[in-house]
Structures are given as C-alpha cells and as structure tokens.
Design an enzyme around this catalytic site. Structure first.
Site, PDB file in Angstrom:
ATOM      1  N   ASP A 205       0.836  -1.201   0.000  1.00  0.00           N
ATOM      2  CA  ASP A 205       0.000   0.000   0.000  1.00  0.00           C
ATOM      3  C   ASP A 205       0.877   1.260   0.000  1.00  0.00           C
ATOM      4  O   ASP A 205       1.856   1.330   0.755  1.00  0.00           O
ATOM      5  CB  ASP A 205      -0.872  -0.024   1.264  1.00  0.00           C
ATOM      6  N   GLU A 264       1.822  -0.587  -5.032  1.00  0.00           N
ATOM      7  CA  GLU A 264       0.842   0.445  -5.380  1.00  0.00           C
ATOM      8  C   GLU A 264       1.637   1.751  -5.411  1.00  0.00           C
ATOM      9  O   GLU A 264       1.883   2.370  -4.386  1.00  0.00           O
ATOM     10  CB  GLU A 264      -0.267   0.546  -4.332  1.00  0.00           C
TER      11      GLU A 264
HETATM   12  C1  NOJ Z   1      -4.383   2.935  -0.993  1.00  0.00           C
HETATM   13  C2  NOJ Z   1      -5.524   2.007  -0.737  1.00  0.00           C
HETATM   14  O1  NOJ Z   1      -5.790   1.289  -1.913  1.00  0.00           O
HETATM   15  C3  NOJ Z   1      -6.666   2.879  -0.301  1.00  0.00           C
HETATM   16  O2  NOJ Z   1      -7.875   2.173  -0.247  1.00  0.00           O
HETATM   17  C4  NOJ Z   1      -6.320   3.493   1.028  1.00  0.00           C
HETATM   18  O3  NOJ Z   1      -7.343   4.391   1.402  1.00  0.00           O
HETATM   19  C5  NOJ Z   1      -5.009   4.261   0.955  1.00  0.00           C
HETATM   20  N1  NOJ Z   1      -3.994   3.543   0.242  1.00  0.00           N
HETATM   21  C6  NOJ Z   1      -4.478   4.561   2.324  1.00  0.00           C
HETATM   22  O4  NOJ Z   1      -4.023   3.382   2.936  1.00  0.00           O
END
Ligand code: NOJ
Length: 524
Positions: A205, A264
């Site tokens: 993440d 991500e």
């Molecule tokens: C990316 C995640 O996919 C999202 O859902 C989340 O709100 C943010 N990161 C913060 O962790």
C-alpha cells in the site's frame, strides 16, 4: 505449502490476479460484512473463472476508519473478518485449488489505535516513541508545512502539547518515520510473519510514500492531489523508497519458492513506475497509467507503448489493470449502461491479450457498474467527511457483489442479512448465478478468455500489425488481437478466429469489426 500443479517460480510474470475486497466479497456469518470464511466458501468461483492468484485487501485488526487500511495490529485478523486460523485455512484451500494468495501490507502508516501511536501520544516531544512517527513543532500557529491529505484537508493534526503529526491520509492514519531503524526492522518481521504463514506475496500500500524529502519542505501547491500525477511531491516517489524495497526483496528471495510483491505506486509516468521493478526491487507495480487512459485507441496505444518501453529495459513484466477499490468501476468510466458494458467487453480482450500480468477487481467479471446513488446515510469512505461532504468517495465501487438471483443479500450473505452497503435493484440479473451458462454474458466471456489466454505464448513481445486513430491490431506470440474504437472496420486475420466481444461477420481472412468490439485469432 505451494499451490498444487504450479511450480513455475516465474508464475507472476504472466499471471492473472483477482483482487478480493474482503468487506464486499462474501459474508459467512450474516453481519453484513465480508470475511475470510466467506472468501473460503467462494474460492470455487475463482478457480472456475480461471485466475492464478487472489490479492486480499487488509483483514487485520482495525477501527475501520479507512476500510481496514488503518491497521492496529499487522499480525492479527480483525474479529469481524475471522481468525488467524481462518487465514491459514484460506491459504491452504486456495493452494489446493492451484490459486496463490497475496495479502496487503500497509507500511506508510498505522492506525491511531496501534500501540505505537498510543505510546507516542503520551510520550514527550523528542522521545523514541514519537520518533516512530513524524511529529514536528508547528510553524507559527499552523502546521509544520503545507502538505495536504490525499483525502482532503491538511496532512497534519496537532496534539495537546503543541506538536503536530503527519498523516497523508486520514487523521486516524499517522505516517510512520522510515528513517527510524526500529520501523524498518518491524516491517521486515511483519513480512516474515505472513510468509511463514504461507502467503505467496504482498501488495504494498502507498509504496511510493514511505520516504519524505529531507526537511519536509513545502509542496508549494494548493491542490496537491490534482497535480500529483504530473508533478513530484516532497512526500511521494522519493529516491529513498528504493533502498527499502531492496531489503524487502532479499527477504522475499530467501523463501523457497521465492515470494513476490507488487507496488501500489502512483507516479507521473511509466518510466518512474519502472524504477520500482528493477531486478533487485519489487516484482510488479500496478499500471495506473493504463487504468487512467480514456477509451481511445490513441490514448491506450500510447500507454501500452510507453509501458512496454519502460518495463522491458529493467526486465520486469508489464501489468494491466482497469479497476480497483479506489476508482470508479470501468463500465461506468467507459460510458455506463449498454455502451460501458460493450466497451468493457472489448477492453477485457485487449487487456488479456497484452504481454505481462493482469489484475482484475472483484465484480468486474459481472459487469458491475459504479453505484452512483448510494444514500448519503450509508457512505463510509473518510473522503466523504474530510471533503466537507462534497466528494462521495469510493463506496460506489465497493458495494457487495451479487452471487445469486434471490435472497436479501443476493448470496453475499445468508438469507435475511443486510450488506453493509445496499445492492441496487437489478443486480440480481448481474449475479454469478444469473450469468452462468449464458453464452452472451460477460461472466462467460471472462471464463472463455481466461481459458484461451492459458495457451498464449508467455513472454513474447507485442508486435503492432495495423493501427489507425481508431483501431489497434497487434500480435502477442501466437495470439492476434484487434480492437475497433470507431465505425465498423475491416481487419485481416491471419488464422482461425478464437473469440470476439460481440457478434462479427467474417469472410475468409476478412473480419468486419463493429465499433467498440475486439477479436482474438490464433496465429499458427
Ligand atoms: C491505498 C488504498 O488502496 C486505499 O484504499 C487506502 O485508502 C489508501 N492507500 C491509504 O491506505
């Protein structure tokens, strides 16, 4: 334990990975929220769909201020989702079906309920407890700098003794300080915890956010997240993140077979994204440039060319993704209704024909649209509150998925239960049950396309055959693919037709491809 019949350590290079948003996939106990036993009970759907792996969004103990991306204990399972034994059982069941399991890791921030943050709140400024997070004195009466939260409002919140702490997301998600050695050691131990439990890898993440520019300088823009994709910000995509992933890669490689990680990482172009997948770093990074492209031959071709040009020098596979739990569902983005669905059918054949790995988001195989009219009273995304109730946020792509035609939760939960977000009228006909066996359904198109994709030469280069402002025609190994975005066009097919997204007329090697239609043929 490894998945049966799946011994290829390079499986991830051409895998199709299905994202399970745990809260909305399947609810085993009728509390309205999806859970791990629910996922276990529906693994057969994924095996039949023909994917290689599932990525499960966070199921760790959490106050759920951000749907579980606010982690209070990264080594546990929140009771609403089950137990650690359920996690072990899920991994074992998935492996016995030949499916690999990837779990989320959230290293940019913890929940404010994490013991570390609770200790930091009562500790003195400058203490080691505060040093695990980014506490700073304010500037005048205000926060230490001008950084904005991705969810709206300032990225700083003040505490009673006058210091402020950084949170790039919600105030309940304090950012940890990755220059503190204890933080690095802790997350390496968390990786090992889940690897020892048997998972095959991680989705990282906010992988681009862990390191902040020295001195925490102002960003100098008052709409930072409007510009984030074109401009570098002092808190995203900093050089220091790469060293962290090199140390993670060493841990992943120390397991047999080696485990994998996908970043991500929102960056300004494919070349920046490719830096996360250099040989000694991560295995994959989501291709958000593909997801953000309009339904246009020119735009999609530019992203495909740019992606392949950026990933091939570092030896990494490209990835392709159209939807996830943070963006509007692509049926809706592509025009909604029958037009959006028709384009989504064509987009599937385009995406699955590209070299590399593909991420699917639960419910896209059913053609679920974004739910745009959820009642305000049910909205849970922190974006809704932090935007002063002006942006509805991401709940519309998180509505629990319909499995059956009947039942109060359409099979998402036991009969009589109510899903945490209401399913719209009409979703009964989009259910897995309603679409199964109907050759015209999107679900059957996914099943057929995924089955055919297994025979496509892996690791072959993409070769453009014809293309125009409204037409993409290319070859990937033994597969030919054409996608027509404009008025009906003739395409020459050099082998037997395998699959089309709509009915097409074919005469020998001449295929008449209607608008918003894709076709696959086999190349001997
Ligand atoms: C990316 C995640 O996919 C999202 O859902 C989340 O709100 C943010 N990161 C913060 O962790």
């Amino acid at each position: 334990m490894s998945p049966t019949g799946a011994t290829d350590p390079r499986w991830w290079r051409h895998a199709v990975i299905y994202q399970v948003y745990v809260r909305s996939f399947a609810d085993s106990d009728g509390d309205g929220i999806g859970d791990l036993p629910g996922i276990r009970s529906r693994l057969g759907h994924l095996a039949r769909l023909g994917v290689d792996a599932l990525w499960i969004t966070p199921f760790y103990p959490s106050p759920m201020a951000d749907g579980g991306y606010d982690v209070a204990d990264p080594r546990g399972v929140d009771p609403v989702f089950g137990t650690l034994d359920d996690a072990r059982g899920l991994v074992a069941d998935a492996h016995s079906l030949g499916l690999r399991v990837i779990v989320d890791i959230v290293p940019n921030h913890t929940s404010a309920a994490h013991p570390w943050f609770q200790e930091a709140l009562t500790a003195a400024p400058g203490s080691p407890e505060r040093g695990r997070y980014l506490f700073r004195p304010g500037r005048g009466d205000g926060p230490p700098n001008d950084w904005e939260s991705v969810f709206g409002g300032p990225a700083w919140t003040g505490v009673a003794d006058g210091e402020w702490y950084l949170h790039l997301f919600d105030a309940s998600q304090p950012d940890v300080d990755w220059s503190t050695p204890e933080v690095r050691t802790e997350y390496l131990a968390v990786l090992r915890f889940w690897l020892d439990l048997g998972v095959d890898g991680f989705r990282i993440d906010v992988a681009h956010g862990l390191v902040k520019a020295d001195g925490l300088p102002d960003a100098g823009d008052s709409d930072q997240h409007g510009v984030a994709v074109t401009q570098r910000l002092p808190y995203f995509d900093q050089e220091g993140v790469h060293e962290i992933y090199r140390s993670w890669r060493a841990v992943l490689d120390s397991y047999s077979p080696p485990r994998v990680a996908v970043a991500e990482a929102w960056t300004r172009d494919p070349a920046r994204t490719a830096r996360y997948v250099r040989p000694d770093e991560l295995h994959q990074a989501f291709n958000f440039h593909y997801l953000r492209a309009d339904w246009s031959a020119t735009d999609l071709r530019a992203v495909i060319v740019g992606t392949l040009a950026a990933t091939s020098p570092v030896g990494a596979p490209a990835t392709w993704v159209l939807s996830n739990h943070d963006v509007q569902r692509h049926v809706t983005r592509y025009g909604d209704g029958p037009l959006g669905l028709r384009r989504a059918r064509a987009a599937l054949l385009l995406t699955l024909a590209l070299p590399g790995s593909v991420y699917l988001y639960q419910g896209e195989e059913l053609g679920l649209p974004e739910v745009l009219d959820l009642p305000e009273s049910v909205l849970q995304d922190p974006i809704w509150r932090r935007s002063g109730f002006t942006e509805r946020g991401r709940d519309g792509c998180r509505v629990p998925i319909p499995w059956t035609r009947e039942g109060s939760a359409l099979g998402f939960g036991p009969s009589g239960s109510r899903p945490w977000l209401p399913q719209p009228d009409g979703w009964s006909e989009l259910s897995v049950e309603a679409q199964t066996g109907d050759p015209r359904s999107l679900l059957e198109l996914y099943r057929t396309a995924l089955r055919l994709r297994r025979d496509v030469t892996p690791e072959a280069d993409l070769e453009w055959l014809e293309s125009g402002p409204e037409l993409l025609v290319f070859r990937h190994g033994n597969l030919g693919c054409a996608v027509n975005f404009g008025p009906a066009a003739e395409v020459t097919v050099s082998g037997p037709l395998l699959l089309t997204s709509e009915q097409c007329e074919v005469d020998g090697t001449n295929l008449l491809l209607p608008q918003d239609t894709a076709a696959w043929w086999s190349i001997p």
